[in-house]
Design an enzyme around this catalytic site. Structure first.
Site, mmCIF file in Angstrom:
data_model
loop_
_atom_site.group_PDB
_atom_site.id
_atom_site.type_symbol
_atom_site.label_atom_id
_atom_site.label_comp_id
_atom_site.label_asym_id
_atom_site.label_seq_id
_atom_site.Cartn_x
_atom_site.Cartn_y
_atom_site.Cartn_z
ATOM 1 N N PHE A 211 0.835 -1.212 0.000
ATOM 2 C CA PHE A 211 0.000 0.000 0.000
ATOM 3 C C PHE A 211 0.861 1.248 0.000
ATOM 4 O O PHE A 211 2.059 1.210 0.314
ATOM 5 C CB PHE A 211 -0.915 0.018 1.237
ATOM 6 C CG PHE A 211 -0.175 0.098 2.552
ATOM 7 C CD1 PHE A 211 0.323 1.303 3.037
ATOM 8 C CD2 PHE A 211 0.030 -1.037 3.318
ATOM 9 C CE1 PHE A 211 1.010 1.375 4.238
ATOM 10 C CE2 PHE A 211 0.708 -0.983 4.524
ATOM 11 C CZ PHE A 211 1.201 0.241 4.988
ATOM 12 N N GLY A 380 0.283 -0.888 10.305
ATOM 13 C CA GLY A 380 -0.898 -1.642 10.699
ATOM 14 C C GLY A 380 -1.669 -2.053 9.462
ATOM 15 O O GLY A 380 -1.087 -2.476 8.463
ATOM 16 N N THR A 381 -2.973 -1.927 9.498
ATOM 17 C CA THR A 381 -3.803 -2.263 8.351
ATOM 18 C C THR A 381 -4.736 -1.093 8.082
ATOM 19 O O THR A 381 -4.814 -0.152 8.869
ATOM 20 C CB THR A 381 -4.646 -3.517 8.633
ATOM 21 O OG1 THR A 381 -5.544 -3.240 9.718
ATOM 22 C CG2 THR A 381 -3.763 -4.676 9.041
ATOM 23 N N SER A 386 -0.572 2.747 12.600
ATOM 24 C CA SER A 386 0.779 2.280 12.331
ATOM 25 C C SER A 386 1.678 2.946 13.363
ATOM 26 O O SER A 386 1.290 3.928 14.002
ATOM 27 C CB SER A 386 1.229 2.651 10.919
ATOM 28 O OG SER A 386 0.448 1.977 9.946
ATOM 29 N N HIS A 403 7.531 -6.409 12.263
ATOM 30 C CA HIS A 403 7.448 -5.685 10.989
ATOM 31 C C HIS A 403 6.033 -5.245 10.656
ATOM 32 O O HIS A 403 5.812 -4.620 9.626
ATOM 33 C CB HIS A 403 7.990 -6.545 9.847
ATOM 34 C CG HIS A 403 6.985 -7.460 9.202
ATOM 35 N ND1 HIS A 403 6.275 -8.410 9.905
ATOM 36 C CD2 HIS A 403 6.575 -7.575 7.903
ATOM 37 C CE1 HIS A 403 5.475 -9.063 9.081
ATOM 38 N NE2 HIS A 403 5.631 -8.581 7.856
#
Length: 480
Positions: A211, A380-381, A386, A403
């Site tokens: 991303f 993060g997602t 993050s 990671h």
């Protein structure tokens, strides 16, 4: 005692964030799992601990087979696995300890802009990024190389070659792990099929969990380190997560095939053929290490091109620039010197889904980060936070840290649970702009498919691997 698919594994809690698997059978060293009581069952459930045990049987392995708090099942090694082998006593290198996406990593950029200033321009910015960032499977990149000769320059020099050709600034290299170019690259060990796959993919995200995310600094835990990194509360940032695309995948596949057929793998009697390996000092070992370094340099150049694309988008939509905070890989094997049992040893350190985390005053740090330590970037997602962390002294996992969040659902499970259109609506209702490649790809990367990144970071900090510096939240995401 925990049971995993035919293997009984006894896990002993040594401390709240450290669990031990004592050597048994052909294990040369113990397994050490950094986790919390909340996270450990997830590692047990997907059989990652079996792989921790298997890695502990590799020839020449020293100290322990380590697992980070985001550990989950992978190819050969668990993702989130760290292991080092002693090169001078026949220690091996295993492509499964690096993974197929060689030098997959994370790059963080910081803008001189607050999130409140960006808010009225966010939609236009995301449209530009969505239109200009190549992503998805197959061809499509920002920089089409002319042929093998130019590719070999890039494989040898990585981000440095990209900057030399006008894609960035010298300061960018100062803020990259290894200054953007891993030593020892041997482009001659990269096969023609790998070169062909890579020629038109430089400057592209790829697919899966990759991303480009526009973020804002939500919280600062360590003001001194944050200032050294160039971060402040409310500041807009960009995080890029991608790797070496088809070239890296092909390099791994080619060298796994060679090692699997070599006499070494059969002679070692490995518990899993996916751990195919060879001594680092052997011809196949040296060949893979040179090809892997070349693919790593491709990954660094790839992120450098995406950095320039993000800069152009910000200049157009918001009239601000982007400074590089740091770039670090999390799928690598590197030759490093560490003290083992009181003696300095030359080791091949495999980090698969694990990040180098250098402490303050380490000689490998750039001068302006020497007192703070190395930034550790933990994505993060979509829809979650993050983190930026920093390496700490006394890390016995060869200066390694987590990671990311780590998967708990397979992509098939995610597709059974989530619809891409609904997920986008949910995220945008929370003010997070989403530019996906496909609904299917978006659903596969639903936040529910991952561990709680806050819990992973807490365990990483509790285990003494790295310390939290700042928490970032998403404003918009371009998905691979």
């Amino acid at each position: 005692m925990t049971r995993t698919a035919g293997m009984d594994i006894t896990v002993t809690e040594e401390s709240p964030f450290r669990f031990r698997i004592d050597p048994r059978g052909r294990m040369s060293v113990p397994g050490v799992v950094f986790a919390s009581r909340r996270l450990l069952p997830q590692a047990v459930g997907d059989r990652a601990l079996e792989q921790v045990v298997n890695v502990a049987t590799l020839p020449g392995v020293v100290r322990a087979s380590f697992a980070m708090p985001d550990v989950h099942w992978g190819y050969g090694f668990p993702i989130g696995g760290v292991a080092a082998t002693d090169i001078d006593t026949g220690g091996v290198i295993s492509p499964g300890g690096v993974g197929f996406d060689i030098s997959c990593g994370v790059r963080l950029l910081a803008a001189d802009m607050e999130r409140t200033e960006l808010a009225p321009r966010l939609g236009r910015l995301m449209d530009i990024l969505g239109d200009s960032i190549p992503r998805g499977a197959g061809r499509g990149g920002l920089w089409r190389l002319s042929g093998r000769a130019e590719m070999e320059e890039l494989l040898a020099h990585g981000a440095g070659y990209a900057v030399e050709r006008g894609h960035g600034t010298p300061r960018d290299l100062a803020r990259c792990e290894d200054r953007g170019s891993l030593a020892g690259a041997d482009p001659s060990q990269v096969g023609q099929r790998a070169v062909e796959r890579g020629l038109e993919q430089v400057g592209s995200l790829g697919s899966g969990n990759h991303f480009l995310e526009v973020q804002a600094v939500d919280r600062v835990y360590d003001p001194g380190a944050a200032a050294a990194f160039g971060l402040r509360p409310g500041q807009v940032c960009v995080m890029i997560h991608c790797g070496s695309r088809g070239l890296g995948h092909q390099v791994c596949a080619d060298h796994v095939r060679v090692m699997d057929r070599s006499p070494y793998t059969g002679a070692f009697g490995l518990p899993d053929r996916q751990l195919a390996c060879a001594p680092v000092a052997s011809p196949p070992g040296r060949a893979y290490l040179g090809a892997m370094a070349a693919a790593a340099n491709y990954g660094r150049a790839n992120r450098q091109l995406l950095t320039e694309a993000a800069r152009r988008a910000f200049a157009s939509a918001a009239r601000v620039g982007l400074d590089l905070v740091y770039d670090v890989s999390h799928n690598m094997a590197k030759v490093e010197t560490h003290e083992v049992e009181g003696v300095p040893r030359r080791l091949c350190v495999h980090r698969k889904g694990a990040t180098l985390a250098l402490p303050p005053r380490c000689p490998d740090l750039p001068e302006d980060l020497a007192e703070a330590g190395q930034p550790v970037l933990v994505p993060g997602t979509m829809g979650t936070a993050s983190y930026v962390m920093v390496g700490t002294p006394g890390n016995d996992a060869f200066a390694s840290a987590c990671h990311g969040a780590g998967r708990v659902w397979s992509r098939h499970q995610a597709l059974r649970q989530v619809r891409g259109q609904q997920l986008r609506e949910e995220l945008e209702s929370r003010g997070i702009a989403v530019r996906p490649t496909s609904w299917r790809g978006l659903a596969e990367e639903t936040p529910a498919a991952y561990k709680d990144v806050d819990a992973v970071v807490a365990a990483t900090e509790g285990a003494g691997l790295a310390r939290a510096v700042a928490r970032l939240v998403p404003l918009g995401v371009v998905k691979g």
